[in-house]
Design a protein around this motif. Structure first.
Motif, PDB file in Angstrom:
ATOM      1  N   GLY A  46     -56.911  21.698  52.250  1.00  0.00           N
ATOM      2  CA  GLY A  46     -56.540  22.637  51.223  1.00  0.00           C
ATOM      3  C   GLY A  46     -55.332  22.176  50.449  1.00  0.00           C
ATOM      4  O   GLY A  46     -54.484  21.467  50.973  1.00  0.00           O
ATOM      5  N   ARG A  47     -55.276  22.575  49.178  1.00  0.00           N
ATOM      6  CA  ARG A  47     -54.110  22.259  48.378  1.00  0.00           C
ATOM      7  C   ARG A  47     -52.957  23.183  48.760  1.00  0.00           C
ATOM      8  O   ARG A  47     -53.159  24.276  49.276  1.00  0.00           O
ATOM      9  N   SER A  48     -51.754  22.734  48.468  1.00  0.00           N
ATOM     10  CA  SER A  48     -50.595  23.554  48.772  1.00  0.00           C
ATOM     11  C   SER A  48     -50.636  24.863  47.994  1.00  0.00           C
ATOM     12  O   SER A  48     -50.214  25.912  48.495  1.00  0.00           O
ATOM     13  N   SER A  49     -51.173  24.826  46.767  1.00  0.00           N
ATOM     14  CA  SER A  49     -51.275  26.052  45.978  1.00  0.00           C
ATOM     15  C   SER A  49     -52.259  27.039  46.599  1.00  0.00           C
ATOM     16  O   SER A  49     -52.065  28.256  46.529  1.00  0.00           O
ATOM     17  N   ASP A  50     -53.340  26.519  47.228  1.00  0.00           N
ATOM     18  CA  ASP A  50     -54.286  27.400  47.920  1.00  0.00           C
ATOM     19  C   ASP A  50     -53.604  28.148  49.055  1.00  0.00           C
ATOM     20  O   ASP A  50     -53.804  29.356  49.242  1.00  0.00           O
ATOM     21  N   ILE A  51     -52.796  27.434  49.817  1.00  0.00           N
ATOM     22  CA  ILE A  51     -52.094  28.051  50.946  1.00  0.00           C
ATOM     23  C   ILE A  51     -51.128  29.118  50.446  1.00  0.00           C
ATOM     24  O   ILE A  51     -51.018  30.199  51.036  1.00  0.00           O
ATOM     25  N   ALA A  52     -50.429  28.829  49.353  1.00  0.00           N
ATOM     26  CA  ALA A  52     -49.477  29.799  48.804  1.00  0.00           C
ATOM     27  C   ALA A  52     -50.183  31.073  48.363  1.00  0.00           C
ATOM     28  O   ALA A  52     -49.704  32.183  48.624  1.00  0.00           O
ATOM     29  N   VAL A  53     -51.342  30.923  47.717  1.00  0.00           N
ATOM     30  CA  VAL A  53     -52.096  32.093  47.268  1.00  0.00           C
ATOM     31  C   VAL A  53     -52.605  32.896  48.455  1.00  0.00           C
ATOM     32  O   VAL A  53     -52.575  34.141  48.452  1.00  0.00           O
TER      33      VAL A  53
END
Length: 224
Positions: free
Chosen positions: A88-95
């Protein structure tokens, strides 16, 4: 905004209170999903999941209303399911974690706070994405060069790197095609981006016209 609408344990919660919390969690999820849709590329399934995740977390928190620690532990495990089988992308984890936070707030009765904080997180993400504070160096490239096994890669391209790049770093070496070929990964900073084609052509003359790949983004394994 900082007052909870839930004043009783789970046995004393009314259907109206559950409905308000559910609507608040859905609204919070939609705010986060719509922001992510217009700011980053994401699949439809991921956006739908993000939209309903706060309501799922809200339900878990309500069911363990007498033990918040257990509720957080259970809800936290939900957010990691997607990343156990795929990168997963870091932005996915943040969301994902933003949606979890909204669901946690709704599950505790802080509905207005959940929607406001979701909106504030999205606004902060939008502002940061449009500022050049974390902009990538436009001269940075990630090179992948395939060479035959009999070519000494230690000094095969050093003169080219000295001519076309400000700095270069060998980050990975691996064998491919049953060991008959090597694949080299470099991180380089170009002197002049307009000379990139000429640079790649020069590399092709050294590696026997095998594959040469230049990308602007880091490999997924190092992106997080």
């Amino acid at each position: 905004m900082f007052s909870s609408i839930l004043t009783e344990t789970v046995s004393g919660i009314t259907f109206q209170q559950i409905l308000i919390c559910f609507c608040g969690s859905i609204c919070s999820g939609l705010i986060i999903s719509l922001f992510y849709r217009f700011s980053m590329r994401a699949s439809r399934a991921f956006l739908i999941t993000t939209a309903i995740l706060p309501s799922i977390v809200m339900t878990v928190i309500m069911m363990v209303n007498g033990n918040l620690g257990v509720g957080i532990a259970v809800a936290g495990s939900f957010s990691l399911v997607r990343f156990r089988s795929m990168e997963g992308r870091s932005s996915d984890i943040a969301v994902i974690f933003a949606a979890m936070a909204a669901g946690l707030a709704c599950g505790m009765g802080y509905v207005t706070f959940a929607m406001v904080i979701s909106l504030m997180i999205c606004m902060a993400g939008w502002v940061l994405s449009h500022l050049n504070l974390f902009g990538q160096n436009q001269n940075l490239r990630f090179l992948s060069i395939t060479i035959p096994e009999d070519l000494n890669f230690a000094d095969a391209f050093q003169d080219l790197f000295a001519s076309y790049t400000k700095k270069s770093r060998l980050t990975e070496i691996r064998t491919i095609n049953l060991g008959s070929l090597y694949e080299l990964h470099y991180e380089v900073t170009l002197n002049h981006p307009e000379e990139e084609k000429e640079f790649m052509d020069q590399i092709r003359t050294r590696n026997g016209n095998l594959t040469v790949r230049s990308t602007l983004m880091a490999p997924v394994s190092t992106e997080l």
